[in-house]
Structure formats: structure tokens, C-alpha cells
Design an enzyme around this catalytic site. Structure first.
Site, short mmCIF file in Angstrom:
data_model
loop_
_atom_site.label_atom_id
_atom_site.label_comp_id
_atom_site.label_asym_id
_atom_site.label_seq_id
_atom_site.Cartn_x
_atom_site.Cartn_y
_atom_site.Cartn_z
N HIS A 154 8.22 -50.45 -27.45
CA HIS A 154 8.72 -50.26 -28.88
C HIS A 154 8.97 -51.49 -29.64
O HIS A 154 9.23 -51.38 -30.98
CB HIS A 154 9.94 -49.21 -28.95
CG HIS A 154 11.19 -49.99 -28.45
ND1 HIS A 154 11.19 -50.17 -27.02
CD2 HIS A 154 12.25 -50.39 -29.12
CE1 HIS A 154 12.50 -50.75 -26.97
NE2 HIS A 154 12.94 -51.03 -27.96
N HIS A 173 9.75 -54.67 -34.49
CA HIS A 173 10.24 -53.38 -34.11
C HIS A 173 9.53 -52.28 -34.51
O HIS A 173 9.15 -52.01 -35.61
CB HIS A 173 11.52 -53.43 -34.22
CG HIS A 173 12.64 -52.58 -33.45
ND1 HIS A 173 12.44 -51.04 -33.43
CD2 HIS A 173 13.46 -52.78 -32.41
CE1 HIS A 173 13.19 -50.64 -32.43
NE2 HIS A 173 13.77 -51.92 -31.79
#
Length: 150
Positions: A58, A73
Site C-alpha cells: 500500500h 501512499h
């Protein structure tokens, strides 16, 4: 020296203050911008040339030769997905070029799972004063998000 930081995804640029996470919204990890991604499956690409120094499904960090590091992110709280819905195209320690695919994902699936797919792009260990030319509006993957005076 000026480092051009590219967008990892296509979408709409939004200020960090609009990210629904106080750590990013208050720039606790560093200054930058966020991209509200288009809801299409694809790859998040490297924002700069450098080395992958941190790699999670992620999120990832690319460190440049001169010591700068950029965090990407993919979504908020997406660590809770434990990698589901993400495909890694690189390994930690790999050298990448700006625009090279790093992680495959589908923002639509992230949203369907109950998470915000917004993507903060952060200049680590920097201050907001060293960022310039912040992008606005729509961007394609690879378009400049901001320049970083190094």
C-alpha cells in the site's frame, strides 16, 4: 538542485489538508500534495528516479541519489487490507526510473472495500518552504506534482 516529483497516478490534485488522515493532513511526515485517483485499475508509478528503500503493498518510498526520499501512499488505512488488491512490480533495493510501474492496484476496489483511495505524495525530511510549482487540477501519471529545491 531541483527535483521534479511526478504523480504516481492519474487523477485530481488536492491539498494535503484535505486528506482524511491527520498524520498526512497536518504534514507530520512531510510536505507534499495528494492525488484523488481516477477510479480505474492500473499501476502506481515511481515519482522520481532512485532506489526503492521501503516497499509495502500500500505504500513505497523512493530515495534519490542526492538523499531525497519521496513517499507514495496508496489510500488511507489500506495497510488493513494486508496486501489484498495490490500487486508489487519491484523489490526493495531495486533501482527505478520515474514513471516505472511500482504497484498495481484498482482505486475502485479500494473504495468498495470501505477505504479512501486518495494518494498522498510526500517529500520526506523536508519543509514546505522547499516545495514549489505545486500542481493543480487534473494530472496524468508522471505529470509533475511539485518541484523540490534540494
Amino acid at each position: 538542485m531541483t527535483l521534479r516529483v511526478g504523480s504516481p497516478v492519474a487523477g485530481r490534485v488536492v491539498p494535503l489538508s484535505e486528506v482524511p488522515d491527520p498524520v498526512f493532513a497536518q504534514a507530520m511526515v512531510g510536505p507534499g500534495v495528494a492525488v484523488e485517483p481516477d477510479r480505474v485499475a492500473g499501476d502506481a508509478v515511481a515519482p522520481v528516479d532512485g532506489t526503492i528503500v521501503t516497499l509495502h503493498p500500500h505504500a513505497f518510498v523512493v530515495a534519490t541519489e542526492d538523499g531525497g526520499a519521496v513517499l507514495v501512499h496508496l489510500g488511507i488505512d489500506t495497510v488493513k487490507l494486508k496486501g489484498e488488491g495490490f500487486t508489487l512490480h519491484v523489490v526493495k533495493g531495486e533501482t527505478v526510473r520515474a514513471g516505472q510501474p511500482v504497484v498495481g492496484w484498482n482505486p475502485d476496489d479500494i473504495e468498495a472495500a470501505g477505504y479512501q483511495p486518495i494518494c498522498p505524495v510526500i517529500a520526506l525530511d523536508a519543509t514546505s518552504e522547499v516545495l514549489a510549482e505545486l500542481a493543480e487540477g487534473e494530472v496524468k501519471a508522471g505529470d509533475t506534482l511539485f518541484s523540490w529545491q534540494r
